[in-house]
Scaffold this active site. Structure first.
Site, PDB file in Angstrom:
ATOM      1  N   HIS A 164      -2.022   6.376   8.413  1.00  0.00           N
ATOM      2  CA  HIS A 164      -1.160   5.290   8.900  1.00  0.00           C
ATOM      3  C   HIS A 164       0.319   5.628   8.694  1.00  0.00           C
ATOM      4  O   HIS A 164       1.119   5.544   9.623  1.00  0.00           O
ATOM      5  CB  HIS A 164      -1.539   3.993   8.166  1.00  0.00           C
ATOM      6  N   GLU A 165       0.650   6.027   7.482  1.00  0.00           N
ATOM      7  CA  GLU A 165       2.070   6.302   7.210  1.00  0.00           C
ATOM      8  C   GLU A 165       2.535   7.520   8.003  1.00  0.00           C
ATOM      9  O   GLU A 165       3.659   7.548   8.506  1.00  0.00           O
ATOM     10  CB  GLU A 165       2.326   6.501   5.715  1.00  0.00           C
ATOM     11  N   GLU A 208       3.606  -1.949  13.642  1.00  0.00           N
ATOM     12  CA  GLU A 208       2.451  -2.115  12.751  1.00  0.00           C
ATOM     13  C   GLU A 208       1.135  -2.263  13.518  1.00  0.00           C
ATOM     14  O   GLU A 208       0.138  -1.628  13.181  1.00  0.00           O
ATOM     15  CB  GLU A 208       2.666  -3.286  11.795  1.00  0.00           C
ATOM     16  N   GLY A 222       0.814  -1.217   0.000  1.00  0.00           N
ATOM     17  CA  GLY A 222       0.000   0.000   0.000  1.00  0.00           C
ATOM     18  C   GLY A 222       0.843   1.262   0.000  1.00  0.00           C
ATOM     19  O   GLY A 222       0.662   2.142  -0.839  1.00  0.00           O
ATOM     20  N   MET A 237       4.622   3.281   2.111  1.00  0.00           N
ATOM     21  CA  MET A 237       5.805   3.091   2.958  1.00  0.00           C
ATOM     22  C   MET A 237       6.169   4.390   3.661  1.00  0.00           C
ATOM     23  O   MET A 237       6.240   5.441   3.030  1.00  0.00           O
ATOM     24  CB  MET A 237       6.956   2.597   2.068  1.00  0.00           C
ATOM     25  N   GLU A 238       6.439   4.256   4.952  1.00  0.00           N
ATOM     26  CA  GLU A 238       6.601   5.412   5.835  1.00  0.00           C
ATOM     27  C   GLU A 238       8.004   5.998   5.897  1.00  0.00           C
ATOM     28  O   GLU A 238       8.379   6.595   6.922  1.00  0.00           O
ATOM     29  CB  GLU A 238       6.176   4.997   7.243  1.00  0.00           C
ATOM     30  N   ASN A 239       8.824   5.879   4.851  1.00  0.00           N
ATOM     31  CA  ASN A 239      10.184   6.432   4.875  1.00  0.00           C
ATOM     32  C   ASN A 239      10.185   7.820   5.508  1.00  0.00           C
ATOM     33  O   ASN A 239       9.330   8.641   5.210  1.00  0.00           O
ATOM     34  CB  ASN A 239      10.712   6.564   3.441  1.00  0.00           C
TER      35      ASN A 239
HETATM   36  N1  B3K Z   1       5.777  -0.508   6.599  1.00  0.00           N
HETATM   37  C1  B3K Z   1       5.287  -0.743   5.261  1.00  0.00           C
HETATM   38  C2  B3K Z   1       5.432  -2.175   4.899  1.00  0.00           C
HETATM   39  C3  B3K Z   1       6.464  -2.469   3.886  1.00  0.00           C
HETATM   40  C4  B3K Z   1       6.657  -3.952   3.767  1.00  0.00           C
HETATM   41  C5  B3K Z   1       7.367  -4.415   2.596  1.00  0.00           C
HETATM   42  N2  B3K Z   1       7.309  -5.837   2.410  1.00  0.00           N
HETATM   43  C6  B3K Z   1       3.875  -0.318   5.106  1.00  0.00           C
HETATM   44  C7  B3K Z   1       3.149   0.031   6.337  1.00  0.00           C
HETATM   45  O1  B3K Z   1       2.780  -0.815   7.119  1.00  0.00           O
HETATM   46  O2  B3K Z   1       2.935   1.177   6.603  1.00  0.00           O
HETATM   47 ZN    ZN Z   2       2.493   0.276   8.780  1.00  0.00          ZN
END
Ligand code: B3K
Ligand code: ZN
Length: 877
Positions: free
Chosen positions: A302-303, A325, A266, A268-270
């Protein structure tokens, strides 16, 4: 990526702290036609707290060009270079490591690491993608400060982004340019991100309560700026909510979201540079449904929430994944409940949990919220870690209450900001802030499987006493044959004969029972009449609850329970019990039945003055996968027929009511996305669906009219789904028209694929096979795979077709896909999880399909783990 021998599992018990720390990372990333050269400079120092050892760095698919320590090229005797590891035998206590590698993002079809998509280059590093960019101790407990310089052709890639703040940029020779970004926060490598692309940007600003101004940007494919407004609004709402609810402010100067059409999950929280699947960014009334709008709210939130729960406080190791998570899902659920409707949010969460997590917990991939072993960590981004993990956090919230929970969060951040920690650290903060001993609660983190709670009530009129006796068992799961009891918070109310809540003492109408042994009785005094118990209110624990309700008691709860979740639940039990009884009748060659009481109970809900969204949820029948869990041996054809038969019986019994409501709920103005309007549309489309259960041309025509005239995707797509299921000319006409109109909107094409793959029509598999060859399909694009193949894998009747055709088809596609994208292939392989619940003939087909996959040379670790576990006999389960 591949291996000839069985890949080795990793164990939590083997965790050791890193022998070396990396304080700073400086990356220079140079995009050239023959590949991307990544030069890394790492400030490394020995961890004094562990025994001295070599420095082990992870890498994958890296072409190593040079290695140096403190400016001196490394002599070959000083290191061992393998395909996936670089070991430097005896480095000094503190040193600078310089590495130079070349990577090939254009050939990266796994979409992990640095990869090409339509508009440029993007990254996905969680959990282990950073090692596909440079040599690094790629584990979440090594946190460093990053400086990144990107170089690329300016005309092709005008946008150069990385985490943190831009500090320099400029032109270079040959039409190239560069940009340098500095991230002031220490972070684990999995939060690293960079983007080199041609994108449009929507900019805005946000001022935090303490006065910090944050620059916001949403970057999308050129031409799509008119689809970013909702995501931007969602971001600002999330920022405000986290301040108001948890006192958490954004710590950044720049917060960017980049949307990309090729993405495994979905979003990614970089840190400061989220990368999103376009599905969770782009929305406009004519291309996105109400569900899409709501999902965007939730995923953006969420992110963003991860910035504290995940980024500021991160995971010590990947076994702790639910630390970030589960907690962040809980936070996005609460945000959704506060922003939209709390009651419908809860109903949808539980519906999802039962459809996805309960089957997972009963199948070959069952694992605790905190797993103790894995073969491929990517396989553990699961409904258990996420959704059951959120339920575990919710139970803590229920047990200690909102205020103590908030104090627990404050304690957690006060203690662990900037650290990489464990699930115990989180629970300890909650325990210390509330004074509650959570030792008995920790079973939830350790033990897989869904506990089954049986309840019995007995009323003593003379003593005016109601006694509720609860027992719990948890079925065995792979590797865990014997289970300990869990501490289960059971929220209970008692309904009197008039439907009102009885006083449980001191004016309380809901009691939270703490049920922690195999069997326990709870006594309620001063109860004047035999009550109907309302058990597990608001779904206070992720368990299966058995209570031998009579049909009239369920109707009573459905009509009167003050707990909206349990009103919905009563209806689901009523319908579910009937569908299962009818499936058994149909399997015996008898006819399905529908008692008048069930129709009457449904009519009471339909005509009630409840919120339309609630009515729609209450009249949505439980799904086939959820009901299948309750069958000893699943008969998917009988189940499907029984579910359809009930839908038809309700349609026939309530035809006039559905029609009247359909007309009364006709839209009054232009579309806008808000909770109330979305609820009305949901109910109106439910009415349309029920009416089309009746084989009447008039209702087909009505659906076609709605399809043609709708000013929004919600109504248009609902009509399309109704017609596509009904089949016939109207279905074909609508599908063709829909594709002709939307073929250039990738996300709408996904809906078109999914609606066909999920269809009830008899020829669905043939249709899916045809669509595989359609120009609209692309096996390299995860969204397309999910839309067509995973939807088909979730099409209960067709995937589990008696002749094995569904199994064979999907298994072959998994094999094709594994060579391209193992993560996505492994997700698709999870469709096979429940194969042992079916009859022996279906089992033989499934086993053969799985065995053929298992035998393929070069299978990825990802698919290997799923298939291998599916084939292992689980004793006792
Ligand atoms: N932390 C990411 C998950 C990425 C996993 C890659 N296999 C998305 C989320 O939970 O916000
Ligand atoms: Zn997450």
């Amino acid at each position: 990526m591949t291996s000839a021998v069985s890949p080795a599992p990793v164990f939590l018990k083997d965790y050791l702290p890193p022998a070396w720390w990396v304080d700073t990372v400086s990356l220079d990333v140079d995009l050239r036609p023959d590949g991307t050269v990544v030069s890394a400079t790492l400030a490394v120092r020995r961890n004094p707290e562990v025994a001295p050892g070599p420095l082990c760095l992870n890498g994958a698919e890296l072409e190593t060009l040079s290695l140096a320590i403190d400016g001196q090229s490394l002599s070959p005797s000083a290191y061992t270079l393998g395909d996936e590891s670089l070991v430097i035998t005896a480095p000094p206590e503190r040193f600078t490591l310089e590495t130079k590698v070349r990577i090939q993002p254009d050939r990266n079809t796994q979409l992990s690491g640095f990869y090409r998509s339509k508009d440029g280059y993007f990254t996905q590093c969680e959990p282990q993608g950073f090692r596909r960019i440079t040599w690094f101790p790629d584990r979440p407990d090594v946190m460093a400060c990053y400086t990144v310089t990107l170089h690329a052709d300016k005309a092709s890639y005008p946008v150069l982004l990385a985490n943190g703040n831009p500090v320099a940029q400029g032109d270079e020779a040959d039409g190239r340019h560069f940009a340098t970004w500095v991230d002031p926060f220490r972070k684990p490598s999995y939060l690293f991100a960079m983007v080199v692309a041609k994108l449009d940007v929507l900019r805005d600003t946000y001022r935090t309560t303490s006065g910090r101004e944050v620059q916001l940007g949403i970057f999308v494919e050129p031409g799509k700026l008119d689809q970013c407004g909702h995501a931007m609004a969602a971001l600002k709402k999330s920022m405000r909510w986290d301040e108001a609810t948890f006192g958490l402010e954004c710590d950044l100067d720049h917060y960017m979201i980049v949307a990309v059409g090729d993405f495994n999950m979905g979003a990614m929280e970089n840190k400061g540079l989220n990368i999103f699947n376009t599905k969770y960014v782009l929305a406009r009334a004519d291309v996105a449904t109400d569900v899409d709008f709501e999902n965007i709210d939730r995923v953006v939130a969420h992110e963003y929430f991860h910035n504290w729960t995940g980024n500021r406080v991160t995971c010590r190791d990947w076994f702790q994944l639910s630390l970030k998570e589960g907690l962040t899902v809980f936070r996005d659920q609460e945000f959704g409940a506060d922003t939209h409707s709390r009651q419908t949010a809860r109903i949808r969460e539980v519906r999802g949990l039962r459809a996805m997590q309960f089957p997972e917990d009963a199948g070959p991939m069952a694992h605790p919220v905190r797993p103790s072993t894995y073969v491929e960590i990517n396989n553990f981004y699961t409904a258990t870690v996420y959704e059951k993990g959120a339920e575990v956090v919710r139970m803590i919230h229920t047990l200690i209450g909102k205020d103590a929970f908030r104090r627990g969060m404050d304690t957690y951040f006060a203690r662990h900001d900037g650290q990489a920690v464990t699930c115990e650290d989180f629970v300890a903060a909650m325990a210390d802030a509330s004074g509650v001993d959570f030792t008995p609660f920790m079973t939830w983190y350790r033990q897989a499987g869904t506990p089954r709670v049986s309840a019995r009530g007995s009323y003593d009129a003379a003593a005016r006493r109601y006694t509720l006796t609860l027992t719990q068992v948890c079925p065995p799961t792979p590797g865990q044959p014997d289970k300990a009891p869990c501490l289960i918070p059971v929220a209970v109310g008692l309904l009197g004969p008039d439907g009102r809540d009885l006083d449980l003492g001191g004016g309380r109408t809901t009691a939270i029972l703490q049920f922690s042994t195999h069997e326990q009785s709870f006594v309620f005094e001063n109860i004047d009449a035999a009550p109907v118990p309302s058990l597990l209110r608001n779904f206070s624990a992720p368990v299966v609850l058995d209570f031998d309700y009579q049909e009239r008691e369920l109707a009573h709860l459905l009509a009167h329970d003050s707990d909206p979740f349990n009103r919905w639940e009563a209806g689901q039990r009523l319908f579910g019990d009937l569908i299962l009884a009818n499936a058994a009748r149909l399997a015996r060659g008898e006819a399905a039945e529908c008692p008048a009481g069930v129709i009457a109970a449904a009519r009471t809900v339909l005509l009630s003055d409840s919120d339309p969204a609630f009515i729609a949820e209450a009249l949505t029948l439980p799904g086939e996968a959820t009901l299948a869990e309750r069958m000893a041996v699943v008969d998917p054809d009988a189940l499907h027929a029984a579910r359809n038969a009930l839908a038809r019986a309700l349609a026939a019994g309530l035809e006039d009511d559905f029609l009247a409501l359909y007309e009364r709920l006709a839209p009054v103005g232009a579309y806008q996305f808000d909770t109330a309007d979305a609820g009305r549309r949901r109910l109106r489309n439910l009415c349309l669906g029920y009416l089309n259960e009746l084989d009447r041309g008039g209702y087909r025509a009505q659906a076609l009219r709605q399809f043609e005239q709708a000013d929004n995707m919600t109504d248009q797509f609902a009509a399309l789904a109704t017609l596509a299921n009904a089949g016939g000319d109207e279905g074909d006409t609508a599908l063709a028209a829909f594709y002709a109109r939307w073929q250039h909107e990738a996300l709408v094409v996904d809906k078109w694929l999914a609606v066909q793959a999920g269809s009830r029509r008899d020829d669905t598999l043939a249709g899916v096979e045809r669509l595989m060859a359609h120009a609209a399909f692309d096996l390299k694009n995860p969204n397309k795979v999910y839309a067509l193949l995973r939807t088909f894998g979730g099409n209960h009747r067709h995937f589990h077709a008696a002749d094995g055709s569904g199994y064979r088809f999907v298994a072959e596609r998994i094999a094709d896909l594994d060579a391209i994208n193992p993560q996505v292939a492994a997700r698709l392989a999870r469709c096979f999880d429940r194969w042992r619940k079916f009859d022996t003939s279906r089992q033989a087909h499934a086993r053969a399909a799985l065995a053929a996959l298992h035998a393929r040379p070069g299978l990825s670790r990802d698919v290997f783990e799923v298939v291998d576990k599916a084939l292992v006999e689980v004793t006792g389960a």
